[in-house]
Design an enzyme around this catalytic site. Structure first.
Site, PDB file in Angstrom:
ATOM      1  N   SER A  48      26.733  49.773  -9.787  1.00  8.55           N
ATOM      2  CA  SER A  48      28.165  49.539 -10.000  1.00  8.55           C
ATOM      3  C   SER A  48      28.919  50.851 -10.162  1.00  8.55           C
ATOM      4  CB  SER A  48      28.365  48.655 -11.233  1.00  8.55           C
ATOM      5  OG  SER A  48      27.677  47.437 -11.088  1.00  8.55           O
ATOM      6  N   TYR A 111      30.026  35.875  -6.109  1.00  4.13           N
ATOM      7  CA  TYR A 111      31.028  34.979  -5.521  1.00  4.13           C
ATOM      8  C   TYR A 111      30.643  33.531  -5.774  1.00  4.13           C
ATOM      9  CZ  TYR A 111      34.688  33.039  -2.625  1.00  4.13           C
ATOM     10  OH  TYR A 111      35.775  32.315  -2.211  1.00  4.13           O
ATOM     11  N   TYR A 137      18.904  43.293 -11.527  1.00  8.04           N
ATOM     12  CA  TYR A 137      20.133  43.813 -12.141  1.00  8.04           C
ATOM     13  C   TYR A 137      20.984  42.624 -12.569  1.00  8.04           C
ATOM     14  CZ  TYR A 137      24.410  46.732 -12.452  1.00  8.04           C
ATOM     15  OH  TYR A 137      25.554  47.372 -12.862  1.00  8.04           O
ATOM     16  N   LYS A 166      17.549  45.341 -15.546  1.00  7.75           N
ATOM     17  CA  LYS A 166      18.676  46.005 -16.200  1.00  7.75           C
ATOM     18  C   LYS A 166      19.575  44.895 -16.716  1.00  7.75           C
ATOM     19  CE  LYS A 166      22.761  48.860 -15.652  1.00  7.75           C
ATOM     20  NZ  LYS A 166      23.737  49.520 -14.763  1.00  7.75           N
ATOM     21  N   ILE A 211      19.669  51.845 -18.663  1.00  6.99           N
ATOM     22  CA  ILE A 211      20.286  52.383 -17.449  1.00  6.99           C
ATOM     23  C   ILE A 211      21.771  52.473 -17.757  1.00  6.99           C
ATOM     24  CG2 ILE A 211      20.745  52.011 -14.998  1.00  6.99           C
ATOM     25  CD1 ILE A 211      18.121  50.490 -14.817  1.00  6.99           C
TER      26      ILE A 211
END
Length: 319
Positions: A48, A111, A137, A166, A211
């Site tokens: 990100s 989405y 993630y 993460k 992270i």
């Protein structure tokens, strides 16, 4: 018993761009060298904070190739290969494996809200297509997808290359359940916090590290906290955490926080450009002001060269 492969402090590395939006290769080299010299335990690129969502598939591959080659095994490199398309994730993950990355980080599809079985099938499809280690993630506030600890445990048990998560979630109970549920069936599975708020309690719960985006500009704090915790110096760990908790406010300075993080890198002395790709925007004067104040409040040394914010323009943000 197998060892945990991923542990410690792994920065969620920003991507440095030129003012025209092209990759600033030399700026990225300076950033990578800075992080490795600071003693990080790995690198997570194209997440990100790395603006993967603002890049084409071709650009993501090109940047991954550059980082893997430049880092040259000095530390492990995890490449973000997430997408809302399973086919694209497989393509990017196979590419990461081919270029010699050490792992991939795969954010949950976004989405559409997916059923638990659909989420399982997504990760299963990728894990079956490659041998490279996979870090799940989990970022539900952005993706809308929640992964239960039981689903993560099922994936970890069924696929030997799913080796960590993460967990970017503001809920310590979820981190706790990951440690208790997943590590009980797969001890080598890495539980890594995604928010600095949870770095200490994740380690105390039996997790493996973090992270983190703040490490881009404050590795001395995050790496120092981890190393002191492992060494048993809890007083030092807590002292460093008191500074980190101030810096956590950077995520609320701007939306998204990428420009603020890049500004913090520049203000702490990194010679990089701070351009962010649209639809995000560069840091305004007000964002610069607040970032500077947070850095100084946390006791970090700042370089005010080329900074448009004067020292006397800083006012205290209410706690």
């Amino acid at each position: 018993m197998s060892e945990v492969k991923f542990r410690g402090v792994i920065p969620a590395v920003i991507t440095v761009f030129n003012e025209d939006g092209s990759f600033d290769w030399e700026g990225n080299k300076r950033l990578l060298d800075h992080l490795i010299k600071a003693g990080v335990h790995g690198l997570f690129i194209l997440g990100s904070s790395g603006e993967f969502m603002h890049m084409s598939t071709t650009e993501r591959k090109k940047f991954a190739e550059f980082v893997v080659e430049y880092v040259n095994k000095r530390v492990p490199v995890t490449v973000g290969t997430g997408s809302s398309s399973t086919a694209e994730v497989i393509e990017l993950t196979m590419h990461a494996q081919e270029i010699g990355a050490d792992a991939v980080g795969i954010i949950t599809p976004y989405y559409w809200i997916l059923s638990e079985e659909a989420l399982y099938n997504h990760y299963a499809s990728v894990a079956q297509a490659v041998d490279i280690p996979i870090i799940i993630y989990h970022y539900p506030s952005l993706t809308g997808q929640n992964l239960s600890a039981s689903l993560v445990a099922r994936l970890a048990l069924d696929f030997p290359n799913i080796l960590g998560i993460k967990d970017t979630i503001d809920n310590v109970a979820h981190l706790r359940e990951l440690v208790l549920t997943v590590k009980s069936v797969k001890p080598e599975f890495a539980v890594l916090a995604g928010y600095e708020d949870h770095i200490l309690n994740t380690l105390a719960l039996g997790g493996d590290g973090i992270i983190t985006a703040i490490t881009n500009f404050a590795p001395e704090l995050t790496v120092g906290l981890y190393n002191s915790f492992v060494a048993g110096d809890l007083d030092k760990s807590i002292s460093l955490y008191q500074k980190i908790r101030v810096l956590n406010r950077i995520y609320d300075v701007d939306k998204p926080s990428i420009a603020a993080i890049k500004e913090a890198c520049r203000l702490t002395g990194l010679d990089i450009q701070t351009y962010v790709r649209k639809p995000a925007v560069n840091a305004s004067r007000e964002v610069q002001r607040v970032v500077l104040q947070l850095l100084q409040e946390a006791g970090l040394e700042c370089n005010l060269t080329n900074c448009s914010v004067a020292k006397d323009d800083i006012r205290v943000v209410a706690p």
